[in-house]
Write a protein that holds these residues in place. Sequence first.
Motif, mmCIF file in Angstrom:
data_model
loop_
_atom_site.group_PDB
_atom_site.id
_atom_site.type_symbol
_atom_site.label_atom_id
_atom_site.label_comp_id
_atom_site.label_asym_id
_atom_site.label_seq_id
_atom_site.Cartn_x
_atom_site.Cartn_y
_atom_site.Cartn_z
ATOM 1 N N ALA A 10 5.676 -8.725 5.910
ATOM 2 C CA ALA A 10 5.924 -7.553 5.057
ATOM 3 C C ALA A 10 5.711 -6.270 5.855
ATOM 4 O O ALA A 10 4.884 -6.218 6.758
ATOM 5 N N ASP A 11 6.461 -5.233 5.514
ATOM 6 C CA ASP A 11 6.388 -4.006 6.296
ATOM 7 C C ASP A 11 5.182 -3.160 5.903
ATOM 8 O O ASP A 11 4.437 -3.476 4.976
ATOM 9 N N ALA A 12 4.986 -2.065 6.655
ATOM 10 C CA ALA A 12 3.786 -1.244 6.511
ATOM 11 C C ALA A 12 3.670 -0.620 5.126
ATOM 12 O O ALA A 12 2.559 -0.462 4.605
ATOM 13 N N PHE A 13 4.790 -0.251 4.514
ATOM 14 C CA PHE A 13 4.744 0.378 3.191
ATOM 15 C C PHE A 13 4.129 -0.578 2.174
ATOM 16 O O PHE A 13 3.197 -0.220 1.449
ATOM 17 N N GLU A 14 4.658 -1.794 2.120
ATOM 18 C CA GLU A 14 4.141 -2.778 1.157
ATOM 19 C C GLU A 14 2.685 -3.121 1.447
ATOM 20 O O GLU A 14 1.860 -3.215 0.531
ATOM 21 N N LEU A 15 2.348 -3.307 2.731
ATOM 22 C CA LEU A 15 0.975 -3.669 3.070
ATOM 23 C C LEU A 15 0.009 -2.532 2.753
ATOM 24 O O LEU A 15 -1.116 -2.771 2.305
ATOM 25 N N ALA A 16 0.427 -1.289 2.994
ATOM 26 C CA ALA A 16 -0.432 -0.154 2.658
ATOM 27 C C ALA A 16 -0.662 -0.080 1.153
ATOM 28 O O ALA A 16 -1.778 0.206 0.694
ATOM 29 N N GLU A 17 0.377 -0.362 0.379
ATOM 30 C CA GLU A 17 0.253 -0.351 -1.081
ATOM 31 C C GLU A 17 -0.719 -1.430 -1.550
ATOM 32 O O GLU A 17 -1.604 -1.183 -2.371
ATOM 33 N N ARG A 18 -0.584 -2.630 -1.006
ATOM 34 C CA ARG A 18 -1.464 -3.725 -1.395
ATOM 35 C C ARG A 18 -2.896 -3.502 -0.904
ATOM 36 O O ARG A 18 -3.867 -3.814 -1.613
ATOM 37 N N THR A 19 -3.050 -2.949 0.296
ATOM 38 C CA THR A 19 -4.390 -2.680 0.829
ATOM 39 C C THR A 19 -5.111 -1.635 -0.019
ATOM 40 O O THR A 19 -6.308 -1.776 -0.310
ATOM 41 N N ALA A 20 -4.396 -0.591 -0.410
ATOM 42 C CA ALA A 20 -4.995 0.425 -1.274
ATOM 43 C C ALA A 20 -5.442 -0.177 -2.598
ATOM 44 O O ALA A 20 -6.497 0.187 -3.137
#
Length: 270
Positions: free
Chosen positions: A129-139
Amino acid sequence: MPVERRVLLRTDDVLLADVQCGCPPRGWTPAREATVFGLVMVRRGLVRGRVRGREQLLDPATVYVERLGAEQQFAHPRGDDVYTEIVLSEPGVAALLGGDPEVPEGLVFTTPELALCHRLLLTRARAGADAFELAERTASVAARVLGHLAPDRVASGRPRTAQARRRLADDARAALGADVNQGLDALAAAVGCSPHHLSRVFRTETGTPLSGYRDRLRLARALDRLAEGERDLAGLAQELGFSDQSHFTRVLRRTTGRPPGRLRALLSPG
């Protein structure tokens, strides 16, 4: 101590890593001050922590909240450990805690929902998964953890009225329409909201996560370009913000069941 750290996401505001700690020494590590704010989520093993002289037990049903500047030591009574590490910048922490970067003390006990959210984050990271999705899930994971320590602060900043929430979702859709390649932090800044609150409100209002809605916009543009006969798939992938042509092809296969060449043949007027 042999430590293998696999970085799954690295941006200016967040680091996500899969860490394996093998053959740890016996006894306590030397006392050191924490240099970052972090969340340590043990997945396998058992760790004892000593923070400002107070001992804590870390296991797969807890999350250790590492506070910047706190003196800490660790011991590994069962040997090898595996854990997930999330490190947030000071602005990132402040965004989750109502503008105040001061992190409250405490060990967080996980819930089934938090445990699942944590593992889904790892699954998507390993799937590419790309950085946008991972940043959303990490947040989302970080906010769930901090919500146990300071629920009022985590809830502050979220739009209070239904009209304000709809307006926030519409503003985010407009910003994504103008630039589908911007990151989550930039999008949140553009609409004046923390990434966590934006993600949460957007999902509630639209029924889909921000990353999913962004992919719908990218898919629509990709289909239009393929219908026009576009053959430079590497260039199109770059234009639409995919990491490479392979990533672009995987997303098209997942969302439409067909590769780009087949879609172009189906959509071309001839």
